[in-house]
Design a protein around this motif. Structure first.
Motif, PDB file in Angstrom:
ATOM      1  N   ASN A  63       0.809  -1.209   0.000  1.00 33.00           N
ATOM      2  CA  ASN A  63       0.000   0.000   0.000  1.00 33.00           C
ATOM      3  C   ASN A  63       0.848   1.269   0.000  1.00 33.00           C
ATOM      4  O   ASN A  63       0.531   2.230  -0.720  1.00 33.00           O
ATOM      5  CB  ASN A  63      -0.953  -0.006   1.202  1.00 33.00           C
ATOM      6  CG  ASN A  63      -2.092  -0.994   1.025  1.00 33.00           C
ATOM      7  OD1 ASN A  63      -2.972  -0.813   0.195  1.00 33.00           O
ATOM      8  ND2 ASN A  63      -2.074  -2.059   1.813  1.00 33.00           N
ATOM      9  N   ALA A  64       1.931   1.293   0.783  1.00 33.64           N
ATOM     10  CA  ALA A  64       2.815   2.453   0.777  1.00 33.64           C
ATOM     11  C   ALA A  64       3.489   2.611  -0.582  1.00 33.64           C
ATOM     12  O   ALA A  64       3.647   3.734  -1.088  1.00 33.64           O
ATOM     13  CB  ALA A  64       3.866   2.329   1.877  1.00 33.64           C
ATOM     14  N   GLY A  65       3.880   1.483  -1.185  1.00 35.24           N
ATOM     15  CA  GLY A  65       4.489   1.534  -2.507  1.00 35.24           C
ATOM     16  C   GLY A  65       3.527   2.064  -3.550  1.00 35.24           C
ATOM     17  O   GLY A  65       3.912   2.853  -4.420  1.00 35.24           O
ATOM     18  N   LEU A  66       2.262   1.649  -3.463  1.00 28.77           N
ATOM     19  CA  LEU A  66       1.268   2.107  -4.428  1.00 28.77           C
ATOM     20  C   LEU A  66       0.972   3.597  -4.261  1.00 28.77           C
ATOM     21  O   LEU A  66       0.843   4.329  -5.251  1.00 28.77           O
ATOM     22  CB  LEU A  66      -0.008   1.295  -4.264  1.00 28.77           C
ATOM     23  CG  LEU A  66      -1.104   1.533  -5.305  1.00 28.77           C
ATOM     24  CD1 LEU A  66      -0.558   1.312  -6.714  1.00 28.77           C
ATOM     25  CD2 LEU A  66      -2.280   0.623  -5.045  1.00 28.77           C
ATOM     26  N   VAL A  67       0.863   4.041  -3.013  1.00 27.86           N
ATOM     27  CA  VAL A  67       0.648   5.476  -2.748  1.00 27.86           C
ATOM     28  C   VAL A  67       1.789   6.295  -3.340  1.00 27.86           C
ATOM     29  O   VAL A  67       1.575   7.321  -4.005  1.00 27.86           O
ATOM     30  CB  VAL A  67       0.525   5.727  -1.233  1.00 27.86           C
ATOM     31  CG1 VAL A  67       0.645   7.217  -0.921  1.00 27.86           C
ATOM     32  CG2 VAL A  67      -0.800   5.190  -0.707  1.00 27.86           C
TER      33      VAL A  67
ATOM     34  N   PHE B 145      -8.680   7.154  -6.841  1.00 29.86           N
ATOM     35  CA  PHE B 145      -9.409   6.384  -5.830  1.00 29.86           C
ATOM     36  C   PHE B 145      -8.585   5.194  -5.344  1.00 29.86           C
ATOM     37  O   PHE B 145      -8.707   4.790  -4.178  1.00 29.86           O
ATOM     38  CB  PHE B 145     -10.758   5.945  -6.382  1.00 29.86           C
ATOM     39  CG  PHE B 145     -11.690   7.087  -6.668  1.00 29.86           C
ATOM     40  CD1 PHE B 145     -12.022   7.982  -5.663  1.00 29.86           C
ATOM     41  CD2 PHE B 145     -12.209   7.293  -7.934  1.00 29.86           C
ATOM     42  CE1 PHE B 145     -12.875   9.054  -5.909  1.00 29.86           C
ATOM     43  CE2 PHE B 145     -13.049   8.364  -8.198  1.00 29.86           C
ATOM     44  CZ  PHE B 145     -13.382   9.250  -7.181  1.00 29.86           C
ATOM     45  N   LEU B 146      -7.751   4.619  -6.210  1.00 32.16           N
ATOM     46  CA  LEU B 146      -6.824   3.586  -5.760  1.00 32.16           C
ATOM     47  C   LEU B 146      -5.832   4.147  -4.747  1.00 32.16           C
ATOM     48  O   LEU B 146      -5.460   3.474  -3.781  1.00 32.16           O
ATOM     49  CB  LEU B 146      -6.066   3.001  -6.957  1.00 32.16           C
ATOM     50  CG  LEU B 146      -6.800   1.947  -7.787  1.00 32.16           C
ATOM     51  CD1 LEU B 146      -5.977   1.592  -9.018  1.00 32.16           C
ATOM     52  CD2 LEU B 146      -7.102   0.715  -6.975  1.00 32.16           C
ATOM     53  N   PHE B 147      -5.397   5.378  -4.973  1.00 28.88           N
ATOM     54  CA  PHE B 147      -4.514   6.071  -4.037  1.00 28.88           C
ATOM     55  C   PHE B 147      -5.182   6.173  -2.669  1.00 28.88           C
ATOM     56  O   PHE B 147      -4.574   5.875  -1.625  1.00 28.88           O
ATOM     57  CB  PHE B 147      -4.184   7.464  -4.580  1.00 28.88           C
ATOM     58  CG  PHE B 147      -3.318   8.305  -3.685  1.00 28.88           C
ATOM     59  CD1 PHE B 147      -1.936   8.329  -3.854  1.00 28.88           C
ATOM     60  CD2 PHE B 147      -3.871   9.077  -2.673  1.00 28.88           C
ATOM     61  CE1 PHE B 147      -1.128   9.104  -3.032  1.00 28.88           C
ATOM     62  CE2 PHE B 147      -3.087   9.853  -1.848  1.00 28.88           C
ATOM     63  CZ  PHE B 147      -1.703   9.861  -2.033  1.00 28.88           C
TER      64      PHE B 147
ATOM     65  N   VAL C 181     -17.394   4.032  -4.540  1.00 25.49           N
ATOM     66  CA  VAL C 181     -17.034   5.064  -5.517  1.00 25.49           C
ATOM     67  C   VAL C 181     -16.248   4.457  -6.680  1.00 25.49           C
ATOM     68  O   VAL C 181     -16.424   4.849  -7.841  1.00 25.49           O
ATOM     69  CB  VAL C 181     -16.224   6.188  -4.834  1.00 25.49           C
ATOM     70  CG1 VAL C 181     -15.662   7.154  -5.872  1.00 25.49           C
ATOM     71  CG2 VAL C 181     -17.096   6.949  -3.842  1.00 25.49           C
ATOM     72  N   MET C 182     -15.392   3.484  -6.370  1.00 22.38           N
ATOM     73  CA  MET C 182     -14.627   2.810  -7.431  1.00 22.38           C
ATOM     74  C   MET C 182     -15.544   2.055  -8.383  1.00 22.38           C
ATOM     75  O   MET C 182     -15.313   2.029  -9.600  1.00 22.38           O
ATOM     76  CB  MET C 182     -13.605   1.861  -6.805  1.00 22.38           C
ATOM     77  CG  MET C 182     -12.468   2.569  -6.091  1.00 22.38           C
ATOM     78  SD  MET C 182     -11.386   1.429  -5.208  1.00 22.38           S
ATOM     79  CE  MET C 182     -10.603   0.590  -6.573  1.00 22.38           C
TER      80      MET C 182
END
Length: 311
Positions: free
Chosen positions: A42-46, A62-64, A117-118
């Motif tokens: 999750n940190a990598g994706l952010v 929204f993934l962020f 929302v996604m």
């Protein structure tokens, strides 16, 4: 509000996930590994979405937010769970317990709304592609994000505020690995009817409205997909939908299984297993299912690594 005035208990003892000492250490390493994967993913994706401008689209916006929520969500629960495996007794102060309860309710509600929302974002992208840019403009996306977090705050405060009004007398052992709503209600020496009503209303809304919205969105999505003539395009779209539906089913299903029933129907041990799915497993799965199987994310990750290596 002064937390100390409404309770005679100053701290609670968390029983943990299991009482069997012989499996405590294996479980510690298992959940430590899951937590490391969750934080890294999750940190990598952010970071990846933040650093790559071509990922600054509604879907990745929204993934962020989903990854940010999962990162915070797991960090509210997992560290205390890990401590419980290696220490005895595992105590938590009254104030810390109420704080964990608030943030747990906040992030789980936010996750419900973000997943909804996604689904709406995918509905607009597939069913109304020509209007996608206008419908999902930056202003609309920001407004939807505000609604997500404000709605989550209201729900979390409703649960925590009602919990603060209860009195806890002598019993202070929580049959759980975290400060969850139902185990705390079992310890109260005052009436919990108002709390139980709030749980049914708030959780019913948090599960019912998003579930209905997601079902309606995917009904239209699947109808549109069936109209696609390209076999490859239809297969790709079905694959994306199935991944989202699996995560939504696990998350909403386990939540409804835990909360939307009379307290006598489900044992607390069964409830703990159910809670593990949406507090520990789902935050780990989300970046894998939604992102690292995505071609654009893989390309962005490869470019970022190349810049890092050759810089």
């Amino acid at each position: 509000m002064d937390m100390g005035n409404s309770s005679l208990v100053t701290e609670f003892i968390l029983v943990g996930l299991t009482k069997y000492s012989e499996i405590q250490l294996p479980l510690f390493f298992l959940f430590l590994g899951i937590y490391i994967v969750t934080v890294a993913g999750n940190a990598g994706l952010v970071t990846l979405i933040g650093l790559n401008s071509h990922l600054h689209t509604p879907m990745y916006y929204f993934l962020f937010n989903l990854s940010f929520i999962d990162l915070c969500y797991s960090s509210v629960i997992a560290p205390k769970l890990l401590v419980n495996f290696v220490s005895e007794p595992n105590t938590i102060s009254y104030a810390a317990c109420m704080t964990q309860l608030f943030f747990y309710c906040f992030f789980v509600s936010a996750e419900c709304y973000v997943l909804t929302v996604m689904a709406y974002d995918r509905y607009v992208a597939i069913c109304k592609p020509l209007l996608y840019t206008v419908t999902m403009s930056p202003q609309v996306c920001s407004l939807l994000a505000v609604i997500v977090y404000v709605g989550a705050f209201i729900g979390a405060w409703a649960h925590t505020g009602c919990m603060l009004r209860l009195t806890f007398c002598d019993a202070n052992t929580i049959n759980h690995y975290m400060c969850d709503i139902l185990p705390l209600l079992e310890l109260s020496c005052t009436s919990t009817h108002v709390n139980e009503l709030v749980v049914l209303l708030v959780v019913g809304f948090d599960v019912g409205v998003p579930s209905l919205t997601i079902i309606v969105s995917y009904t239209f999505i699947l109808t549109s997909i069936l109209r696609i003539r390209s076999t490859e395009g239809r297969s790709k779209a079905f694959s994306t939908c199935s991944s989202h539906i699996i995560v939504v089913s696990v998350f909403f299903g386990s939540g409804a299984f835990m909360y939307l029933h009379p307290s006598s129907v489900l044992s607390m041990d069964q409830g703990k297993v159910s809670t593990v799915f949406y507090t520990i497993v789902v935050p780990m799965l989300n970046p894998l299912i939604y992102s690292f199987r995505n071609k654009e994310v893989k390309v962005a990750l490869k470019k970022s690594l190349n810049r890092k290596i050759f810089s």
